[in-house]
Design a protein around this motif. Structure first.
Motif, PDB file in Angstrom:
ATOM      1  N   LYS A   1       0.823  -1.210   0.000  1.00 35.62           N
ATOM      2  CA  LYS A   1       0.000   0.000   0.000  1.00 35.62           C
ATOM      3  C   LYS A   1       0.856   1.259   0.000  1.00 35.62           C
ATOM      4  O   LYS A   1       1.822   1.330   0.769  1.00 35.62           O
ATOM      5  CB  LYS A   1      -0.847   0.038   1.279  1.00 35.62           C
ATOM      6  N   PRO A   2       0.519   2.248  -0.811  1.00 34.68           N
ATOM      7  CA  PRO A   2       1.244   3.523  -0.737  1.00 34.68           C
ATOM      8  C   PRO A   2       0.864   4.250   0.563  1.00 34.68           C
ATOM      9  O   PRO A   2      -0.202   3.954   1.136  1.00 34.68           O
ATOM     10  CB  PRO A   2       0.757   4.288  -1.960  1.00 34.68           C
ATOM     11  N   PRO A   3       1.700   5.194   1.029  1.00 35.33           N
ATOM     12  CA  PRO A   3       1.459   5.844   2.321  1.00 35.33           C
ATOM     13  C   PRO A   3       0.032   6.345   2.509  1.00 35.33           C
ATOM     14  O   PRO A   3      -0.551   6.148   3.566  1.00 35.33           O
ATOM     15  CB  PRO A   3       2.454   7.007   2.323  1.00 35.33           C
TER      16      PRO A   3
ATOM     17  N   LEU B   1       5.715  -2.450   7.137  1.00 39.11           N
ATOM     18  CA  LEU B   1       6.471  -3.515   7.823  1.00 39.11           C
ATOM     19  C   LEU B   1       5.671  -4.820   7.741  1.00 39.11           C
ATOM     20  O   LEU B   1       6.199  -5.871   7.374  1.00 39.11           O
ATOM     21  CB  LEU B   1       6.686  -3.094   9.281  1.00 39.11           C
ATOM     22  N   PHE B   2       4.393  -4.750   8.076  1.00 40.56           N
ATOM     23  CA  PHE B   2       3.539  -5.927   8.121  1.00 40.56           C
ATOM     24  C   PHE B   2       3.439  -6.599   6.744  1.00 40.56           C
ATOM     25  O   PHE B   2       3.587  -7.812   6.607  1.00 40.56           O
ATOM     26  CB  PHE B   2       2.151  -5.489   8.624  1.00 40.56           C
TER      27      PHE B   2
ATOM     28  N   GLU C   1      13.295 -16.224  11.162  1.00 41.33           N
ATOM     29  CA  GLU C   1      14.049 -15.067  11.671  1.00 41.33           C
ATOM     30  C   GLU C   1      13.340 -13.746  11.397  1.00 41.33           C
ATOM     31  O   GLU C   1      13.373 -12.825  12.206  1.00 41.33           O
ATOM     32  CB  GLU C   1      15.460 -15.049  11.086  1.00 41.33           C
ATOM     33  N   GLN C   2      12.673 -13.679  10.258  1.00 41.36           N
ATOM     34  CA  GLN C   2      12.061 -12.372   9.963  1.00 41.36           C
ATOM     35  C   GLN C   2      10.815 -12.088  10.789  1.00 41.36           C
ATOM     36  O   GLN C   2      10.332 -10.956  10.804  1.00 41.36           O
ATOM     37  CB  GLN C   2      11.868 -12.159   8.474  1.00 41.36           C
ATOM     38  N   LEU C   3      10.350 -13.089  11.522  1.00 38.30           N
ATOM     39  CA  LEU C   3       9.241 -12.833  12.447  1.00 38.30           C
ATOM     40  C   LEU C   3       9.661 -11.843  13.537  1.00 38.30           C
ATOM     41  O   LEU C   3       8.823 -11.149  14.115  1.00 38.30           O
ATOM     42  CB  LEU C   3       8.742 -14.142  13.078  1.00 38.30           C
ATOM     43  N   ASP C   4      10.972 -11.768  13.799  1.00 34.14           N
ATOM     44  CA  ASP C   4      11.484 -10.797  14.790  1.00 34.14           C
ATOM     45  C   ASP C   4      10.959  -9.390  14.501  1.00 34.14           C
ATOM     46  O   ASP C   4      10.687  -8.610  15.408  1.00 34.14           O
ATOM     47  CB  ASP C   4      13.021 -10.696  14.752  1.00 34.14           C
TER      48      ASP C   4
ATOM     49  N   GLU D   1       7.745  -8.031  16.014  1.00 33.37           N
ATOM     50  CA  GLU D   1       7.733  -7.667  17.439  1.00 33.37           C
ATOM     51  C   GLU D   1       8.202  -6.228  17.657  1.00 33.37           C
ATOM     52  O   GLU D   1       8.229  -5.759  18.784  1.00 33.37           O
ATOM     53  CB  GLU D   1       8.557  -8.673  18.244  1.00 33.37           C
ATOM     54  N   LEU D   2       8.531  -5.571  16.571  1.00 36.55           N
ATOM     55  CA  LEU D   2       8.867  -4.143  16.677  1.00 36.55           C
ATOM     56  C   LEU D   2       7.614  -3.292  16.453  1.00 36.55           C
ATOM     57  O   LEU D   2       7.690  -2.080  16.320  1.00 36.55           O
ATOM     58  CB  LEU D   2       9.984  -3.783  15.692  1.00 36.55           C
TER      59      LEU D   2
END
Ligand code: HEM
Length: 247
Positions: free
Chosen positions: A44-46, A56-57, A106-109, A112-113
């Motif tokens: 999605k664009p901003p 991120l999601f 690993e990219q699931l980390d 959590e941000l």
């Protein structure tokens, strides 16, 4: 008149003799081959984002789907090799599948941000009934895994070995032993993804709620105990018992 200067030309000062030759949109063969215009338009664009963290999601999910696609395609290709009795090339591909699963774990980390409140109040409401149960990558991996297991067992049976024999005489049947362990590796990595995903879910939306399709999160915890190749885990119990008897 200013002539167009490629980025390579600007940065290296080298004359650009490498004008694009591939068909398709994009100012360079890099963009044309990788179809970056289309790829980078898939988020999605901003102005359409319900929250800043949607990028991120979407990035974590979309890239996970790509790695899972590679993982199951390699499992399928490995199965084809095994059907022809070719163990070494299958092992090479299964190593890739395992690494794909490690990378998606690993990219699931990154998830959590995100803040649990911002996720549940702003992002979750725009997901509709979107649920990981409909992940094509994960479903396909689960679809192709039994065929991989079957082609391994076929080779083992041809060698007239029970699973227990194969593990006890692994040094004599090195390739078959390596293959069994490669299957266990894929299986363990898939389980580790589930463990990690379960913790992310607990951390972001909680462990006592229901998912976007009404699945209780607790149920996800139960799936951790569903291996792809249960017999390859069970045999270890038999070996431990056997070792005791031989003591
Ligand atoms: C904030 C991040 C995430 C949350 C809160 C979340 C939440 C959930 C929940 C609640 C479920 C249970 C089914 C349902 O009702 O929806 C589920 C299942 C699932 N999710 Fe996620 N998820 C997240 C990230 C991801 C990512 C990045 C992937 C990568 C592809 C993914 C793939 C899956 C899959 C494959 C399942 C089915 C699980 C299985 O068969 O073991 N999820 N997720």
């Amino acid at each position: 008149m200013l002539s167009f200067m490629s980025r390579r030309e600007q940065e290296t000062g080298l004359a650009d003799e490498f004008a694009p030759i591939l068909p398709g949109p994009g100012g360079s063969d890099y963009e044309r081959y990788l179809r970056t215009d289309e790829l980078l338009a898939l988020q999605k664009p901003p102005k359409e984002r319900a929250h800043h963290d949607e990028l991120l999601f979407q990035t974590v999910h979309q890239s996970s789907e790509l790695w899972l696609k590679l993982a199951w395609n390699e499992v399928e290709a490995a199965t084809e090799h095994l059907r022809k009795g070719e163990i070494a090339p299958a092992l090479r591909l299964l190593r890739r599948s395992s690494l794909c699963l490690k990378l998606v774990t690993e990219q699931l980390d990154m998830l959590e941000l995100m803040s649990p409140w911002e996720y549940t109040s702003a992002i979750r409401p725009v997901l509709g009934h979107g649920s990981g149960f409909d992940s094509p990558g994960w479903s396909n991996l689960r679809r192709v895994a039994p065929n991989l297991g079957e082609s391994f067992h076929e080779l083992r049976r041809k060698a007239e070995l029970s699973l227990e024999d194969l593990y006890r005489r692994g040094r004599e049947f090195e390739e078959l032993y390596q293959l069994a362990e490669a299957l266990v590796e894929v299986d363990e990595r898939a389980t580790m993804w589930r463990v990690r995903h379960f913790k992310v879910v607990e951390r972001i939306i909680g462990g006592e709620v229901v998912g976007t399709q009404g699945t209780p999160v607790e149920l996800l915890g139960g799936l951790i105990q569903r291996p792809l190749f249960p017999e390859l885990w069970r045999v270890r119990n038999q070996l431990t018992e056997l070792a005791k008897e031989n003591d």
